[in-house]
Design a protein around this motif. Structure first.
Motif, PDB file in Angstrom:
ATOM      1  N   PRO A   1      -8.132  25.710  -5.677  1.00  0.00           N
ATOM      2  CA  PRO A   1      -6.883  25.469  -4.272  1.00  0.00           C
ATOM      3  C   PRO A   1      -6.005  24.668  -4.732  1.00  0.00           C
ATOM      4  CG  PRO A   1      -9.143  26.764  -3.791  1.00  0.00           C
ATOM      5  CD  PRO A   1      -9.796  26.334  -4.929  1.00  0.00           C
ATOM      6  N   GLU A   2      -5.039  23.968  -4.852  1.00  0.00           N
ATOM      7  CA  GLU A   2      -4.689  22.474  -4.827  1.00  0.00           C
ATOM      8  C   GLU A   2      -5.132  21.588  -3.872  1.00  0.00           C
ATOM      9  OE1 GLU A   2      -0.635  22.916  -4.334  1.00  0.00           O
ATOM     10  OE2 GLU A   2      -0.301  24.769  -6.494  1.00  0.00           O
ATOM     11  N   GLU A   3      -5.342  22.360  -2.841  1.00  0.00           N
ATOM     12  CA  GLU A   3      -6.010  21.217  -1.679  1.00  0.00           C
ATOM     13  C   GLU A   3      -7.612  20.332  -2.374  1.00  0.00           C
ATOM     14  OE1 GLU A   3      -6.397  25.256  -0.110  1.00  0.00           O
ATOM     15  OE2 GLU A   3      -5.009  24.589  -0.981  1.00  0.00           O
ATOM     16  N   VAL A   4      -8.100  20.891  -3.460  1.00  0.00           N
ATOM     17  CA  VAL A   4      -9.122  20.711  -4.078  1.00  0.00           C
ATOM     18  C   VAL A   4      -9.108  19.665  -5.251  1.00  0.00           C
ATOM     19  CG1 VAL A   4     -11.704  21.694  -4.477  1.00  0.00           C
ATOM     20  CG2 VAL A   4     -10.491  22.357  -2.714  1.00  0.00           C
ATOM     21  N   LEU A   5      -8.131  20.600  -6.361  1.00  0.00           N
ATOM     22  CA  LEU A   5      -7.786  19.970  -7.605  1.00  0.00           C
ATOM     23  C   LEU A   5      -7.455  18.806  -6.847  1.00  0.00           C
ATOM     24  CD1 LEU A   5      -7.964  20.232 -10.359  1.00  0.00           C
ATOM     25  CD2 LEU A   5      -6.106  21.353 -10.106  1.00  0.00           C
ATOM     26  N   GLY A   6      -6.142  18.637  -6.071  1.00  0.00           N
ATOM     27  CA  GLY A   6      -5.161  16.885  -5.671  1.00  0.00           C
ATOM     28  C   GLY A   6      -6.354  15.838  -5.305  1.00  0.00           C
ATOM     29  N   PRO A   7      -7.131  16.173  -4.664  1.00  0.00           N
ATOM     30  CA  PRO A   7      -8.205  15.037  -4.345  1.00  0.00           C
ATOM     31  C   PRO A   7      -8.491  14.251  -5.402  1.00  0.00           C
ATOM     32  CG  PRO A   7      -8.250  15.864  -2.441  1.00  0.00           C
ATOM     33  CD  PRO A   7      -6.910  16.534  -3.119  1.00  0.00           C
ATOM     34  N   LEU A   8      -9.605  15.784  -6.026  1.00  0.00           N
ATOM     35  CA  LEU A   8     -10.014  15.756  -8.597  1.00  0.00           C
ATOM     36  C   LEU A   8      -8.944  14.491  -9.082  1.00  0.00           C
ATOM     37  CD1 LEU A   8     -12.182  18.766  -8.090  1.00  0.00           C
ATOM     38  CD2 LEU A   8     -13.050  16.803  -7.981  1.00  0.00           C
ATOM     39  N   PHE A   9      -8.469  14.880  -8.923  1.00  0.00           N
ATOM     40  CA  PHE A   9      -7.172  14.208  -9.964  1.00  0.00           C
ATOM     41  C   PHE A   9      -7.150  13.076  -9.122  1.00  0.00           C
ATOM     42  CE2 PHE A   9      -5.409  18.514 -11.606  1.00  0.00           C
ATOM     43  CZ  PHE A   9      -6.246  17.682 -13.029  1.00  0.00           C
ATOM     44  N   VAL A  10      -6.737  12.871  -7.659  1.00  0.00           N
ATOM     45  CA  VAL A  10      -6.580  10.725  -7.094  1.00  0.00           C
ATOM     46  C   VAL A  10      -8.225   9.947  -7.162  1.00  0.00           C
ATOM     47  CG1 VAL A  10      -6.634   9.867  -5.357  1.00  0.00           C
ATOM     48  CG2 VAL A  10      -4.979  12.248  -5.422  1.00  0.00           C
ATOM     49  N   TRP A  11      -9.614  10.847  -7.654  1.00  0.00           N
ATOM     50  CA  TRP A  11     -10.793  10.037  -7.707  1.00  0.00           C
ATOM     51  C   TRP A  11     -10.610   9.940  -9.150  1.00  0.00           C
ATOM     52  CZ3 TRP A  11     -10.518   7.816  -3.715  1.00  0.00           C
ATOM     53  CH2 TRP A  11     -11.083   8.812  -2.372  1.00  0.00           C
ATOM     54  N   ALA A  12     -10.186  10.723  -9.555  1.00  0.00           N
ATOM     55  CA  ALA A  12     -10.385  10.378 -11.385  1.00  0.00           C
ATOM     56  C   ALA A  12      -9.728   9.062 -12.137  1.00  0.00           C
ATOM     57  CB  ALA A  12     -10.409  11.829 -11.973  1.00  0.00           C
TER      58      ALA A  12
ATOM     59  N   ARG B   1      -8.029   6.979  -9.783  1.00  0.00           N
ATOM     60  CA  ARG B   1      -8.412   5.598  -9.500  1.00  0.00           C
ATOM     61  C   ARG B   1      -9.590   5.143 -10.165  1.00  0.00           C
ATOM     62  NH1 ARG B   1      -9.424   6.038  -3.041  1.00  0.00           N
ATOM     63  NH2 ARG B   1     -10.144   3.618  -3.492  1.00  0.00           N
ATOM     64  N   PHE B   2     -10.688   6.325 -10.515  1.00  0.00           N
ATOM     65  CA  PHE B   2     -12.293   5.308 -11.512  1.00  0.00           C
ATOM     66  C   PHE B   2     -11.172   5.251 -12.563  1.00  0.00           C
ATOM     67  CE2 PHE B   2     -15.341   5.815 -14.139  1.00  0.00           C
ATOM     68  CZ  PHE B   2     -16.024   5.792 -13.406  1.00  0.00           C
ATOM     69  N   ILE B   3     -10.610   5.801 -12.964  1.00  0.00           N
ATOM     70  CA  ILE B   3      -9.521   5.372 -14.177  1.00  0.00           C
ATOM     71  C   ILE B   3      -9.267   3.349 -14.020  1.00  0.00           C
ATOM     72  CG2 ILE B   3      -8.757   5.218 -16.255  1.00  0.00           C
ATOM     73  CD1 ILE B   3      -8.590   8.547 -16.260  1.00  0.00           C
ATOM     74  N   ASP B   4      -8.185   3.759 -12.987  1.00  0.00           N
ATOM     75  CA  ASP B   4      -7.442   2.677 -12.940  1.00  0.00           C
ATOM     76  C   ASP B   4      -8.645   1.013 -12.276  1.00  0.00           C
ATOM     77  OD1 ASP B   4      -5.361   4.033 -13.768  1.00  0.00           O
ATOM     78  OD2 ASP B   4      -4.973   3.979 -12.162  1.00  0.00           O
ATOM     79  N   VAL B   5      -9.839   1.494 -11.620  1.00  0.00           N
ATOM     80  CA  VAL B   5     -10.371   0.481 -11.133  1.00  0.00           C
ATOM     81  C   VAL B   5     -11.440   0.514 -11.303  1.00  0.00           C
ATOM     82  CG1 VAL B   5     -11.418   0.199  -8.753  1.00  0.00           C
ATOM     83  CG2 VAL B   5      -9.747   1.599  -8.779  1.00  0.00           C
ATOM     84  N   PHE B   6     -12.643   1.350 -12.068  1.00  0.00           N
ATOM     85  CA  PHE B   6     -13.818   1.172 -12.871  1.00  0.00           C
ATOM     86  C   PHE B   6     -13.352   1.166 -14.352  1.00  0.00           C
ATOM     87  CE2 PHE B   6     -14.646   3.418  -9.251  1.00  0.00           C
ATOM     88  CZ  PHE B   6     -15.109   2.535  -8.460  1.00  0.00           C
ATOM     89  N   GLY B   7     -12.586   1.505 -15.201  1.00  0.00           N
ATOM     90  CA  GLY B   7     -11.815   1.708 -16.550  1.00  0.00           C
ATOM     91  C   GLY B   7     -12.218   0.109 -17.542  1.00  0.00           C
ATOM     92  N   PRO B   8     -11.162  -0.910 -16.754  1.00  0.00           N
ATOM     93  CA  PRO B   8     -11.644  -2.145 -17.348  1.00  0.00           C
ATOM     94  C   PRO B   8     -12.485  -2.571 -17.345  1.00  0.00           C
ATOM     95  CG  PRO B   8      -9.261  -2.045 -15.834  1.00  0.00           C
ATOM     96  CD  PRO B   8      -9.909  -1.020 -15.675  1.00  0.00           C
ATOM     97  N   ASP B   9     -13.486  -2.786 -15.611  1.00  0.00           N
ATOM     98  CA  ASP B   9     -15.570  -3.457 -15.936  1.00  0.00           C
ATOM     99  C   ASP B   9     -16.103  -2.633 -16.837  1.00  0.00           C
ATOM    100  OD1 ASP B   9     -14.166  -5.346 -14.113  1.00  0.00           O
ATOM    101  OD2 ASP B   9     -15.116  -3.777 -12.606  1.00  0.00           O
ATOM    102  N   ILE B  10     -15.628  -1.043 -17.228  1.00  0.00           N
ATOM    103  CA  ILE B  10     -16.919   0.040 -17.720  1.00  0.00           C
ATOM    104  C   ILE B  10     -15.776  -0.474 -19.291  1.00  0.00           C
ATOM    105  CG2 ILE B  10     -17.369   1.763 -18.580  1.00  0.00           C
ATOM    106  CD1 ILE B  10     -16.511   2.899 -15.427  1.00  0.00           C
ATOM    107  N   ILE B  11     -15.464  -0.850 -19.742  1.00  0.00           N
ATOM    108  CA  ILE B  11     -15.288  -1.401 -21.358  1.00  0.00           C
ATOM    109  C   ILE B  11     -15.856  -2.177 -21.368  1.00  0.00           C
ATOM    110  CG2 ILE B  11     -13.192  -1.613 -22.558  1.00  0.00           C
ATOM    111  CD1 ILE B  11     -11.477   0.476 -21.548  1.00  0.00           C
ATOM    112  N   ALA B  12     -14.996  -3.585 -20.665  1.00  0.00           N
ATOM    113  CA  ALA B  12     -15.770  -4.456 -20.540  1.00  0.00           C
ATOM    114  C   ALA B  12     -17.374  -4.637 -20.895  1.00  0.00           C
ATOM    115  CB  ALA B  12     -15.226  -5.409 -19.676  1.00  0.00           C
ATOM    116  N   ALA B  13     -17.425  -4.156 -20.064  1.00  0.00           N
ATOM    117  CA  ALA B  13     -19.636  -4.334 -19.383  1.00  0.00           C
ATOM    118  C   ALA B  13     -19.792  -3.878 -21.119  1.00  0.00           C
ATOM    119  CB  ALA B  13     -19.882  -3.836 -18.591  1.00  0.00           C
TER     120      ALA B  13
END
Length: 352
Positions: A194-205, A207-219
């Motif tokens: 369902p889109e109501e499930v898939l939509g938030p999953l894409f949002v968090w995915a 956000r995970f890349i945008d917020v945590f990605g640079p720190d993970i790569i640098a670490a």
């Protein structure tokens, strides 16, 4: 309907069955099999050096169905392509012939007069063949699916045949088998998320890349640099030595930056990681064994502690070794931070 189905002329006995196939080097078309031959040699159109010497032996087929078997094999090898069809590999034609032989041999053994021609078959006849396959391959659903798919070739290639199925088998009620969940076998049978499930999953995915990605790569990069130093690369240049008289001040200043920023010291198994500290400072690892310097490290640890290991995916030990700077721990969830990416938590930290 029967009169309109065939739109391609039946090939003559002197037609070369591989004329639309690229041949191996040194093979002339005149040396290849012709439609009138009872055995077609496929090796001239197989370009792999390890390819088997494949043949199509029509002597095995029932006499009454031998012409249509030849016509279908020729159509798949070199005949005009029906709309939507692609030219399959020579090996694929050989594999299909095995299932065509199985079906036509079974059909030839049936007593019903209508089973003497493909054009007079009914849905009940194909369902009878399906029951035959269940008895023949009781524990091989995939094999039965392959057998049914090859029967459908007599419909898909009907414009090239003198005798063909008058209907598409997929439209027969009961054709095909349910899987263990009671659904028909095939691809893309999984229910849509369902889109109501898939939509938030894409949002968090994202956000995970945008917020945590640079720190993970640098670490990760810092972790690799620290982990393999001296193994795959040269040792870092040591800026401070006991002989220079500046080592004590360098150690003190470096530890003070951790205390000022509130960052824990790089840790290893619950204690400060002196190897990493030495690399950051630019001194020898053994220099930090001096009791005077150990006191400075203990004092700094008492104030900010030492980092403990988080899941290895994040290389969090390396994150704490990235050197003093602006704290980023508020953006990276720990076991005490509410986040769906960590067990026992309920929410993500707010977007920065």
């Amino acid at each position: 309907m029967t009169a309109l189905a065939r739109s391609v002329a039946i090939p003559g006995d002197d037609v070369f069955v591989l004329h639309d196939r690229p041949l191996r080097d040194g093979v002339a078309l005149e040396e290849t099999s012709q439609f009138g031959d009872d055995v077609w040699r496929l090796q001239p159109a197989i370009h792999k050096s390890s390819g088997r010497n494949l043949i199509l032996n029509f002597n095995r087929f029932p006499v009454r169905f031998r012409p249509v078997a030849k016509q279908l094999a020729y159509a798949m090898l070199s005949g005009p392509l029906p709309q939507g069809e692609k030219r399959c590999k020579v090996e694929g034609v050989r594999c299909a012939s095995t299932e065509l032989f199985r079906f036509l041999t079974w059909l030839d053994s049936q007593a019903e007069p209508r089973c003497q021609r493909l054009a007079t078959l009914t849905g009940a006849d194909l369902l009878a063949y399906q029951r035959h396959l269940v008895g023949l391959f009781p524990n091989a659903a995939t094999q039965r699916e392959t057998c049914r798919a090859k029967v459908r070739l007599f419909w898909r290639w009907r414009h090239n045949l003198s005798d063909w199925l008058p209907f598409d088998p997929v439209h027969i009620d009961g054709w095909g088998e349910p899987d263990a969940r009671g659904q028909r076998r095939g691809e893309n049978r999984t229910s849509r998320i369902p889109e109501e499930v898939l939509g938030p999953l894409f949002v968090w995915a994202l956000r995970f890349i945008d917020v945590f990605g640079p720190d993970i790569i640098a670490a990760d990069q810092q972790w690799r640099k620290t982990r393999f130093v001296g193994v795959y690369q040269r040792l870092p240049v040591r800026k401070f030595h006991r002989s220079t008289g500046t080592l004590h001040q360098a150690i003190s200043d470096h530890l003070e930056t951790y205390v000022t920023s509130g960052r824990p010291l790089p840790g290893w198994r619950g204690v400060p990681n002196r190897k990493v500290l030495a690399q950051q400072i630019g001194c020898s690892r053994r220099s930090l064994d001096d009791p005077a310097y150990q006191v400075l490290i203990d004092q700094a640890e008492a104030k900010v502690g030492s980092a403990r290991a988080l899941p290895s995916t994040f290389r969090s030990a390396a994150r704490s070794t990235a050197g003093p700077g602006p704290a980023t721990s508020s953006r990276i969830p720990s076991s005490r931070t509410a986040s769906p990416f960590w067990p026992g938590t309920s929410r993500l930290p707010p977007m920065p």
